[in-house]
Design a protein around this motif. Structure first.
Motif, mmCIF file in Angstrom:
data_model
loop_
_atom_site.group_PDB
_atom_site.id
_atom_site.type_symbol
_atom_site.label_atom_id
_atom_site.label_comp_id
_atom_site.label_asym_id
_atom_site.label_seq_id
_atom_site.Cartn_x
_atom_site.Cartn_y
_atom_site.Cartn_z
ATOM 1 N N ARG A 20 22.795 -9.376 19.414
ATOM 2 C CA ARG A 20 23.387 -10.689 19.154
ATOM 3 C C ARG A 20 24.637 -10.939 19.989
ATOM 4 O O ARG A 20 25.108 -12.078 20.072
ATOM 5 C CB ARG A 20 23.723 -10.815 17.667
ATOM 6 C CG ARG A 20 22.497 -10.791 16.770
ATOM 7 C CD ARG A 20 22.858 -11.061 15.329
ATOM 8 N NE ARG A 20 23.601 -9.957 14.733
ATOM 9 C CZ ARG A 20 23.037 -8.947 14.079
ATOM 10 N NH1 ARG A 20 21.726 -8.892 13.950
ATOM 11 N NH2 ARG A 20 23.780 -7.988 13.548
ATOM 12 N N TRP A 37 18.539 -6.551 25.102
ATOM 13 C CA TRP A 37 17.212 -6.075 24.716
ATOM 14 C C TRP A 37 17.324 -4.871 23.792
ATOM 15 O O TRP A 37 18.145 -3.981 24.022
ATOM 16 C CB TRP A 37 16.417 -5.631 25.948
ATOM 17 C CG TRP A 37 16.301 -6.648 27.029
ATOM 18 C CD1 TRP A 37 17.177 -6.850 28.061
ATOM 19 C CD2 TRP A 37 15.251 -7.601 27.191
ATOM 20 N NE1 TRP A 37 16.724 -7.865 28.869
ATOM 21 C CE2 TRP A 37 15.552 -8.350 28.353
ATOM 22 C CE3 TRP A 37 14.090 -7.889 26.481
ATOM 23 C CZ2 TRP A 37 14.728 -9.370 28.828
ATOM 24 C CZ3 TRP A 37 13.268 -8.912 26.943
ATOM 25 C CH2 TRP A 37 13.581 -9.634 28.098
ATOM 26 N N THR A 50 7.429 1.961 17.526
ATOM 27 C CA THR A 50 8.264 1.002 16.795
ATOM 28 C C THR A 50 9.691 1.495 16.644
ATOM 29 O O THR A 50 10.507 0.855 15.987
ATOM 30 C CB THR A 50 7.669 0.729 15.399
ATOM 31 O OG1 THR A 50 7.583 1.970 14.680
ATOM 32 C CG2 THR A 50 6.278 0.126 15.511
ATOM 33 N N ARG A 121 7.396 -13.951 28.379
ATOM 34 C CA ARG A 121 7.518 -14.668 27.107
ATOM 35 C C ARG A 121 6.123 -14.666 26.480
ATOM 36 O O ARG A 121 5.216 -15.346 26.932
ATOM 37 C CB ARG A 121 8.022 -16.093 27.340
ATOM 38 C CG ARG A 121 8.501 -16.806 26.089
ATOM 39 C CD ARG A 121 9.082 -18.172 26.415
ATOM 40 N NE ARG A 121 10.132 -18.072 27.420
ATOM 41 C CZ ARG A 121 11.405 -17.806 27.151
ATOM 42 N NH1 ARG A 121 11.772 -17.597 25.905
ATOM 43 N NH2 ARG A 121 12.296 -17.742 28.119
ATOM 44 N N LEU A 124 2.452 -15.539 20.977
ATOM 45 C CA LEU A 124 2.457 -14.730 19.763
ATOM 46 C C LEU A 124 1.050 -14.440 19.261
ATOM 47 O O LEU A 124 0.799 -13.385 18.672
ATOM 48 C CB LEU A 124 3.288 -15.420 18.679
ATOM 49 C CG LEU A 124 4.800 -15.469 18.955
ATOM 50 C CD1 LEU A 124 5.520 -16.223 17.845
ATOM 51 C CD2 LEU A 124 5.374 -14.063 19.090
ATOM 52 N N THR A 127 -0.422 -11.080 20.824
ATOM 53 C CA THR A 127 0.364 -9.848 20.750
ATOM 54 C C THR A 127 -0.523 -8.617 20.616
ATOM 55 O O THR A 127 -0.327 -7.608 21.307
ATOM 56 C CB THR A 127 1.344 -9.911 19.568
ATOM 57 O OG1 THR A 127 2.208 -11.046 19.737
ATOM 58 C CG2 THR A 127 2.174 -8.650 19.482
ATOM 59 N N HIS A 155 13.160 -8.573 22.923
ATOM 60 C CA HIS A 155 14.144 -9.442 22.278
ATOM 61 C C HIS A 155 13.353 -10.390 21.385
ATOM 62 O O HIS A 155 12.736 -11.337 21.877
ATOM 63 C CB HIS A 155 14.966 -10.232 23.311
ATOM 64 C CG HIS A 155 16.132 -10.933 22.698
ATOM 65 N ND1 HIS A 155 17.436 -10.706 23.082
ATOM 66 C CD2 HIS A 155 16.202 -11.856 21.709
ATOM 67 C CE1 HIS A 155 18.247 -11.461 22.368
ATOM 68 N NE2 HIS A 155 17.523 -12.167 21.527
ATOM 69 N N PRO A 156 13.311 -10.107 20.062
ATOM 70 C CA PRO A 156 12.507 -10.923 19.156
ATOM 71 C C PRO A 156 12.914 -12.398 19.221
ATOM 72 O O PRO A 156 14.085 -12.709 19.501
ATOM 73 C CB PRO A 156 12.825 -10.323 17.777
ATOM 74 C CG PRO A 156 13.284 -8.925 18.080
ATOM 75 C CD PRO A 156 14.014 -9.016 19.392
ATOM 76 N N PRO A 157 11.944 -13.325 19.022
ATOM 77 C CA PRO A 157 10.607 -13.006 18.516
ATOM 78 C C PRO A 157 9.552 -12.714 19.592
ATOM 79 O O PRO A 157 8.570 -12.049 19.298
ATOM 80 C CB PRO A 157 10.227 -14.286 17.765
ATOM 81 C CG PRO A 157 10.930 -15.373 18.528
ATOM 82 C CD PRO A 157 12.227 -14.774 18.981
ATOM 83 N N ASN A 158 9.744 -13.200 20.832
ATOM 84 C CA ASN A 158 8.608 -13.084 21.748
ATOM 85 C C ASN A 158 8.973 -12.748 23.194
ATOM 86 O O ASN A 158 8.145 -12.911 24.086
ATOM 87 C CB ASN A 158 7.786 -14.386 21.740
ATOM 88 C CG ASN A 158 8.528 -15.559 22.348
ATOM 89 O OD1 ASN A 158 9.754 -15.603 22.324
ATOM 90 N ND2 ASN A 158 7.784 -16.505 22.887
#
Length: 259
Positions: A20, A37, A50, A121, A124, A127, A155-158
């Motif tokens: 952030r 990232w 994960t 990018r 979704l 994925t 870097h969420p979300p995509n």
């Protein structure tokens, strides 16, 4: 224009906090673009990892002096215990918002090491298909004899990315589009068929300066030392003692290489 990579292995909570805290061009003089990232290891098995094992900052700057000044900024403090490198961009394929000035025509790098940054990018809905297609490519990168180090980035979300270091561009191309043993090439073909991403960019980078440790070592040190032994090049002015310490055997965080 130069590119910097700042990588540090930290706990997941610290990595999420760093995600952030992204520096922006509106607040940092000389900064053209940046992204933060979450890092997770390239996979060795069938399923993606994960595990969050660090935070990375990739940034594009007007020049070395702009980056030098940023190193005193509070946002740079998180990355001080880790590894950082400075790069000259030498080839771009694709496009990315905010990075219109990257070089299109290739600048040869010969037998020098190279860094590779890919960003995408993600669609979704694709994925799962992308994760299945990318598995062999990640496993084969880790086994390639010219692979020096690398990480999967997100870097969420995509937003997804990979950052990797290679002994030479020729050997990196053998992995990406050649016959070794074809996992990356197959993943590219599946992307052409199914279009996993909204937008993508591939950026090849020539490292000219490194400092610090990534996973307990500087992955570029040996390759850049070999280059320095072959060709003596004038060093950039490093008289700003408050920025960098002299290179000594007792100082493992010293910079390696020269322009």
């Amino acid at each position: 224009m130069i590119v910097s990579a700042h990588i540090v292995n930290v706990s997941p909570p610290r990595a999420l906090a760093g995600l952030r805290a992204k520096p922006g061009p509106e607040a940092i003089q000389g900064l053209r673009w940046s992204e933060t990232w979450l890092m997770n290891p390239l996979r060795t098995g069938l399923l993606p990892s994960t595990r969050i094992d660090g935070i990375a900052l990739i940034a594009v700057w007007d020049d070395d002096e702009s980056l030098d000044k940023f190193l005193f900024h509070p946002l740079a403090k998180l990355y001080e215990p880790g590894w950082r490198a400075r790069f000259e961009p030498v080839r771009t394929v694709g496009a990315w918002p905010g990075l219109a000035d990257l070089p299109r025509s290739e600048k040869p790098t010969g037998d020098e090491p190279v860094g590779v940054l890919t960003m995408a990018r993600m669609r979704l809905g694709k994925t799962r298909a992308f994760a299945a297609a990318a598995g062999a490519a990640e496993r084969e990168a880790l086994r390639h004899p010219a692979f020096l180090e690398g990480s999967s980035l997100m870097h969420p979300p995509n937003l997804i990315s990979t950052f990797s270091l290679w002994r030479t561009a020729r050997e990196m191309r053998q992995y990406t589009v050649g016959t070794y043993p074809g996992g990356h090439r197959d993943a590219m073909k599946k992307n052409d068929d199914k279009v996993f991403h909204h937008e993508t960019v591939f950026l090849r980078l020539r490292p000219y300066e490194t400092q610090g440790l990534w996973k307990g070592r500087d992955p570029l040190a040996a390759a850049m030392r070999q280059k320095a032994d072959k060709v003596a090049t004038p060093a950039r002015d490093t008289s700003r003692a408050e920025l960098f310490e002299p290179v000594t055997a007792a100082n493992p965080n010293s910079r390696t290489g020269g322009r």
